[in-house]
Scaffold this active site. Structure first.
Site, mmCIF file in Angstrom:
data_model
loop_
_atom_site.group_PDB
_atom_site.id
_atom_site.type_symbol
_atom_site.label_atom_id
_atom_site.label_comp_id
_atom_site.label_asym_id
_atom_site.label_seq_id
_atom_site.Cartn_x
_atom_site.Cartn_y
_atom_site.Cartn_z
ATOM 1 N N ASP A 1 -9.995 3.929 -3.417
ATOM 2 C CA ASP A 1 -10.651 2.625 -2.912
ATOM 3 C C ASP A 1 -12.165 2.697 -3.526
ATOM 4 O O ASP A 1 -12.660 3.809 -3.639
ATOM 5 C CB ASP A 1 -10.698 2.648 -1.239
ATOM 6 C CG ASP A 1 -9.360 2.298 -1.017
ATOM 7 O OD1 ASP A 1 -8.428 2.069 -1.429
ATOM 8 O OD2 ASP A 1 -9.127 2.279 0.405
ATOM 9 N N ASP B 1 0.936 -1.233 -0.023
ATOM 10 C CA ASP B 1 -0.018 -0.015 -0.038
ATOM 11 C C ASP B 1 0.797 1.149 0.034
ATOM 12 O O ASP B 1 2.200 1.175 0.027
ATOM 13 C CB ASP B 1 -0.766 -0.003 1.234
ATOM 14 C CG ASP B 1 -2.382 0.508 1.194
ATOM 15 O OD1 ASP B 1 -2.331 1.393 0.155
ATOM 16 O OD2 ASP B 1 -3.163 0.416 1.752
HETATM 17 C C1 GLA Z 1 -5.776 1.563 1.594
HETATM 18 C C2 GLA Z 1 -6.165 0.366 0.379
HETATM 19 C C3 GLA Z 1 -7.084 -0.358 0.821
HETATM 20 C C4 GLA Z 1 -6.975 -1.028 1.921
HETATM 21 C C5 GLA Z 1 -6.918 -0.015 3.325
HETATM 22 C C6 GLA Z 1 -6.242 -0.948 4.315
HETATM 23 O O1 GLA Z 1 -6.842 2.307 1.591
HETATM 24 O O2 GLA Z 1 -6.297 0.973 -0.708
HETATM 25 O O3 GLA Z 1 -7.270 -1.446 -0.451
HETATM 26 O O4 GLA Z 1 -5.958 -2.031 1.862
HETATM 27 O O5 GLA Z 1 -5.795 0.840 2.718
HETATM 28 O O6 GLA Z 1 -6.167 0.241 5.543
#
Ligand code: GLA
Length: 409
Positions: A204, A149
């Site tokens: 996301d 990430d």
């Molecule tokens: C980010 C990623 C998500 C998830 C969260 C976890 O937002 O894009 O897919 O993994 O972190 O905290």
């Protein structure tokens, strides 16, 4: 002479180090599996992961191709006195190695999560400054997949950070699929095909078909919003390196039509199919969507070509995806809330995919058998439908999806 040899050795060794390869052959078709994030967020523990492993086998999901069981954020404990990462002792008392052994005993593979920055998005220790140590730890545990990430990374160069972890994974010696989660900020499709096996193209996803969820400094996006952000990216994807429009929300509460449309479009996009619903408690409708073998086959087609949007009209979108053996997948997406009728004239869909496959549909020359992949039946041929009007109805937020196969093959 001596000097030249020394320089040569330095150049050769540094270029070897700089050009460490990602592991090939791990993602010849888009990866398939399940991840804890969309349903459980940080509320995870080893009992849930074991139950999910059991369910992936019992429900037939593993045999349908979903082989990765991915623990997302919040599994981490502190680093030990030598700097090695440990698992949260309360949530994962048996440790990740034991979990990996269990998952492997079920014929599945284990995925784990970290972050290129100092902390993960959930505030756990990130890999910054510990890349080689973390990769080594994952390899020792028997991990098969790493999602990496991008939180707390403001001053870090993305290309450097992701290549560093790729090299660390290589050096650790275990084939680990590398899933880059940098949200598309530095356009990873332009530089990452030698770095990762898949890269997120957007921020996301969240559980809504047609909405945007605004927060200070970031937004989360519905299915249609994410779909629209894939425009122009298809030429960068292919076997071993996929555009990732984020994990699936199928089974998390949208309507059956919306779930069907979501799953169909991710399949047309040759997107990784990473489920995000609670497998311990799944309706028949959800099962029928995520286990539709014909739709999965379209996603997993060996040609590995991301589909293209050919036309838009009245809130309808017409998508094509070239498949092996001269076949095509064809999908009409109805973005409207209300049903729409449409009269198909295949000659309107004569197209050549100049950008990627160079294939043409040639509806004027080739007669295709039409198979409806959601109704599971043959519905005629393109020639017959040219002769009589072929009016179809598509429900709101739903799709019509066909597989077209040349009659003469
Ligand atoms: C980010 C990623 C998500 C998830 C969260 C976890 O937002 O894009 O897919 O993994 O972190 O905290």
């Amino acid at each position: 002479m001596k000097k030249i040899i020394v320089i040569l050795i330095v150049v050769l060794t540094t270029s070897f180090i700089v050009n460490a390869q990602k592991y090939e052959g791990l993602a010849d078709t888009p990866p398939m599996g399940w991840s804890s994030w969309n349903k459980f967020a940080c509320d995870i523990n080893e009992a849930i992961i074991r139950d999910i492993a059991d369910k992936m086998v019992e429900t037939g999901l593993r045999d349908a191709g979903y082989i990765y069981l991915n623990i997302d954020d919040c599994w981490h404990g502190p680093r030990d006195e030598n700097g090695f990462i440990t698992a949260d002792p309360e949530k994962f008392p048996s440790g990740i190695k034991a979990l990996a052994d269990y998952v492997h005993s079920k014929g599945l593979k284990l995925g784990i999560y970290s972050d290129a920055g100092r902390k993960t998005c959930g505030g756990r220790p990130g890999s910054f400054g510990h890349e080689y140590q973390d990769a080594l730890q994952y390899a020792r545990w028997g991990v098969d997949y790493l999602k990496y990430d991008w939180c707390e990374s403001e001053d870090i160069n993305p290309q450097g950070a992701y290549n560093l972890m790729r090299d660390a994974l290589r050096a650790a010696g275990r084939p680990i699929l590398f899933s880059m989660c940098e949200w598309g900020q530095s356009k990873p499709w332009l530089w990452a095909s030698e770095t990762g096996h898949m890269w997120r193209t957007t921020g996301d996803i969240y559980n809504c078909f047609d909405c945007t969820d605004e927060h200070p400094g970031w937004s989360a996006y519905g299915v249609l919003q994410i779909l629209d952000m894939q425009e122009g990216l298809r030429k960068y994807a292919g076997p071993g390196h996929w555009n990732d429009p984020d994990m699936l929300e199928v089974g998390n509460g949208q309507t059956q039509s919306e779930d069907r449309a979501h799953f169909s479009m991710w399949s047309m996009l040759a997107a990784p199919l990473i489920l995000g619903n609670d497998l311990r408690n799944m309706s028949e409708e959800t099962k029928n969507i995520i286990m539709n073998k014909e739709v999965i086959a379209i996603n997993q087609d060996k040609l590995g070509v991301q589909g293209l949007r050919f036309m838009k009209e009245d809130g309808l979108e017409f998508w094509f995806k070239p498949l092996v053996d001269g076949d095509w997948a064809f999908c009409i997406l109805n973005r409207n809330k209300e049903p729409r009728t449409y009269t198909i004239n295949w000659l309107d869909f004569n197209l050549t995919d100049e950008e990627v496959s160079k294939r043409s549909t040639d509806f004027d020359k080739i007669d295709y058998q039409i198979y409806d992949v959601w109704r599971h039946k043959e519905v005629g041929t393109t020639k017959k439908q040219l002769e009589k009007s072929n009016q179809i109805e598509i429900q709101g937020h739903d799709v019509l999806m066909y597989k077209l196969s040349p009659m003469s093959k």
